[in-house]
Design a protein around this motif. Structure first.
Motif, mmCIF file in Angstrom:
data_model
loop_
_atom_site.group_PDB
_atom_site.id
_atom_site.type_symbol
_atom_site.label_atom_id
_atom_site.label_comp_id
_atom_site.label_asym_id
_atom_site.label_seq_id
_atom_site.Cartn_x
_atom_site.Cartn_y
_atom_site.Cartn_z
ATOM 1 N N GLY A 54 0.781 -1.222 0.000
ATOM 2 C CA GLY A 54 0.000 0.000 0.000
ATOM 3 C C GLY A 54 0.812 1.269 0.000
ATOM 4 N N VAL A 55 2.131 1.141 0.067
ATOM 5 C CA VAL A 55 2.976 2.334 0.044
ATOM 6 C C VAL A 55 3.335 2.665 -1.403
ATOM 7 C CG1 VAL A 55 5.199 3.334 0.690
ATOM 8 C CG2 VAL A 55 3.929 1.942 2.333
ATOM 9 N N THR A 56 3.107 3.893 -1.786
ATOM 10 C CA THR A 56 3.474 4.336 -3.127
ATOM 11 C C THR A 56 4.603 5.368 -3.010
ATOM 12 O OG1 THR A 56 1.852 6.114 -3.110
ATOM 13 C CG2 THR A 56 1.143 3.986 -3.990
ATOM 14 N N SER A 57 5.281 5.596 -4.107
ATOM 15 C CA SER A 57 6.405 6.536 -4.064
ATOM 16 C C SER A 57 6.390 7.452 -5.275
ATOM 17 C CB SER A 57 7.735 5.775 -4.016
ATOM 18 O OG SER A 57 7.909 5.017 -5.205
ATOM 19 N N GLU A 58 7.001 8.611 -5.121
ATOM 20 C CA GLU A 58 7.181 9.528 -6.233
ATOM 21 C C GLU A 58 8.503 10.253 -6.059
ATOM 22 O OE1 GLU A 58 3.981 12.351 -6.225
ATOM 23 O OE2 GLU A 58 4.846 13.539 -4.602
ATOM 24 N N LEU A 59 9.170 10.462 -7.176
ATOM 25 C CA LEU A 59 10.445 11.167 -7.160
ATOM 26 C C LEU A 59 10.197 12.581 -7.680
ATOM 27 C CD1 LEU A 59 13.298 10.219 -6.375
ATOM 28 C CD2 LEU A 59 13.751 9.832 -8.793
ATOM 29 N N VAL A 60 10.470 13.559 -6.857
ATOM 30 C CA VAL A 60 10.203 14.955 -7.205
ATOM 31 C C VAL A 60 11.514 15.633 -7.580
ATOM 32 C CG1 VAL A 60 9.250 17.141 -6.389
ATOM 33 C CG2 VAL A 60 8.276 14.973 -5.594
ATOM 34 N N GLN A 61 11.531 16.257 -8.751
ATOM 35 C CA GLN A 61 12.742 16.920 -9.224
ATOM 36 C C GLN A 61 12.710 18.409 -8.870
ATOM 37 O OE1 GLN A 61 15.179 15.219 -10.383
ATOM 38 N NE2 GLN A 61 14.089 13.266 -10.674
#
Length: 530
Positions: free
Chosen positions: A332-339
């Motif tokens: 249930g954990v999602t991730s995103e990489l923010v530039q």
């Protein structure tokens, strides 16, 4: 400790106008990487420790270049330069001249100067714009009686807590919001225009280029505060018309945290040096030793050699390691990489999100647990547009190799076995409405000048907090007989104050603790007057 997801400088400094003229030269944590891909040789043996023996806990820094977290770790080459410099005597004016020329050669600026931090660079620059290199004027600072130049113009978009470095010289701050207001404000009494580098400057009708055109028409220099930015070569701010630009040495440059640099017009930078120690006067306390001077120069020399692309790639790989480990271990954990978008704190950021209700824990609770845990880990909570989601933010900028695996393991541990959630609010059993006279005991000193005027509606509190000099709105809540009241005085005023009172109410008396943010904690008690 306050744990905002993004530092103020980071948030305000993400300029969208990096432009194509940037030659970042060589961005990286851990061992520096040379432009040819090879790791520069260092004879400095890795040494750690010393803090625990005096009861101070080191930490893994996954937040970034927070000054309160001691900035960055200096490069091995900087340590070598500091060590070498500590073994011989030099004449400090000669050293400043040599370092200034070399900084000019490296950065393309006319001249450079090492200061005791970016804030000190701003103060010396302000003095230079106010008094030039005239010692008769220098020794009068900050008493500007009889001076021609007595004001600093600051656009509304650039008001911030760091402008105290400008007013420390004795200059009166004149705020302007429009082009016409700036034209009217500039005059023979104007020492300088101060600009805080950030996106809203570029988006304003008073962008740097416009400011420079207006200021130079009145022979007024422009000073840019680029403390948290990466150093650009050629310098983007000088190219846009600034006369002086100041940087922190202990952030992206990874020089001594107690150092900064001032770059720009030779006459003004040399005048700024006149206002610095070892010379006497107001700034004698802003001393830069031979060790900091040579260490800072080594950091800039390394900046033009470092392989910033390789550093950025390494940071990104660390974040992907954390994302894969956590999302694989915790369903249930999602991730995103923010530039990043601009020049300040140029680092990717990893956001991890989960359904707070299903997981039974919010990001702030895990942040607090990691801070109190062993090893101590500093990361930030992350917010989402979806109110059901809570999360964490990890910044790799200041991590050391191997830290990413430790952070990932401890996040997984806390998500699988969450720390206890804060107790849920209870129905109010007291009414805090009224005017309260406060006695506050700070970490050092006390005040009986404060007053709270509160109105209670159910569990909600609204009102006013009057301090020693300024009043600000206050909000809060009541749970059973527990009262929480917060107030803040924002940096749009050029200063910033934050108070959070927590305590118990009994009859016409309250008492408890107060969190003052950067100004530490204290205690308080209050008596209801009406």
């Amino acid at each position: 400790m306050r744990t905002d997801p993004v530092t103020r400088r980071a948030m305000l400094g993400r300029s969208a106008a990096a432009g194509g003229a940037l030659a970042l030269g060589p961005l990286f944590a851990g061992e520096a990487v040379a432009a040819d891909g090879a790791t520069p040789k260092s004879s400095a043996a890795p040494k750690k420790g010393g803090y625990e023996r005096i009861g101070v806990r080191p930490l893994i820094n996954g937040r970034g270049t927070y000054t309160v977290l001691s900035g960055s770790l200096i490069l091995p080459e900087v340590r070598e330069a500091i060590d070498a410099a500590s073994r011989q005597y030099v004449q400090l004016d000669e050293l400043a001249d040599g370092v200034g020329r070399r900084l000019g050669e490296l950065t393309g600026a006319e001249f450079g100067m090492v200061s005791s931090g970016c804030s000190a660079a701003l103060t010396h620059a302000s003095a230079a714009c106010t008094a030039g290199g005239n010692p008769d004027l220098h020794i009068q600072i900050p008493n500007l009686s009889g001076f021609t130049k007595t004001e600093a113009v600051i656009p509304k978009h650039s008001r911030n807590v760091y402008e105290a470095a400008i007013s420390a010289v004795g200059l009166k701050v004149v705020e302007v919001a429009t082009r016409e207001e700036m034209k009217a404000a500039l005059g023979p009494q104007t020492a300088l225009v101060y600009v805080f580098a950030m996106p809203r400057v570029d988006e304003s009708e008073l962008d740097l280029k416009t400011i420079a055109e207006l200021a130079h028409a009145k022979d007024v220099p422009v000073l840019v505060d680029a403390a948290a930015e990466v150093l650009t070569i050629p310098n983007v701010h000088l190219e846009r018309g600034a006369d002086l630009v100041a940087y922190s040495g202990g952030k992206a440059l990874r020089g001594p945290q107690s150092a900064g640099i001032l770059l720009g017009r030779k006459d003004l930078v040399r005048a700024a040096w006149v206002h610095s120690a070892p010379h006497h006067g107001y700034a004698r306390g802003f001393k830069v030793g031979k060790e900091e001077a040579m260490g800072m120069l080594a950091a800039v020399e390394m900046w033009v050699r470092r392989d910033h692309k390789a550093e950025y790639a390494k940071w990104t790989s660390w974040l992907r390691t954390i994302a894969k480990r956590v999302s694989t271990a915790v369903p249930g954990v999602t991730s995103e990489l923010v530039q990043p978008e601009g020049l300040s704190n140029r680092t990717p950021t990893l956001n991890l999100f989960w359904d707070a209700k299903k997981r039974g824990v919010v990001g702030q609770t895990i942040v607090d647990a990691l801070w109190e845990g062993e090893p101590r880990i500093a990361i930030n909570p992350a917010s989402s547009k979806d109110p059901a989601l809570s999360g964490l933010a990890v910044t790799p900028y200041m991590l050391e190799p191997g830290d990413e695996k430790i952070i990932a393991d401890h996040i997984v541990k806390r998500l699988k076995n969450p720390p206890p959630a804060p107790a849920k609010p209870k129905p109010p059993s007291v009414d805090a409405s009224g005017t309260w006279s406060l006695e506050i005991t700070y970490a050092a000193g006390a005040s009986s000048a404060h007053q709270l005027t509160l109105k209670q509606d159910g569990a909600k509190l609204t009102g006013t907090h009057r301090g020693d000099f300024v009043s600000r709105s206050a909000t809060g809540s009541v749970s059973a007989d527990e009262v929480t009241v917060s107030s803040s005085y924002g940096e749009e005023h050029g200063d910033s104050l934050s108070y959070t009172f927590t305590g118990k109410l009994t009859g016409d008396a309250m008492s408890g603790s107060v969190d003052l943010g950067e100004y530490l904690k204290g205690s308080w008690k209050a008596t209801r007057k009406t």
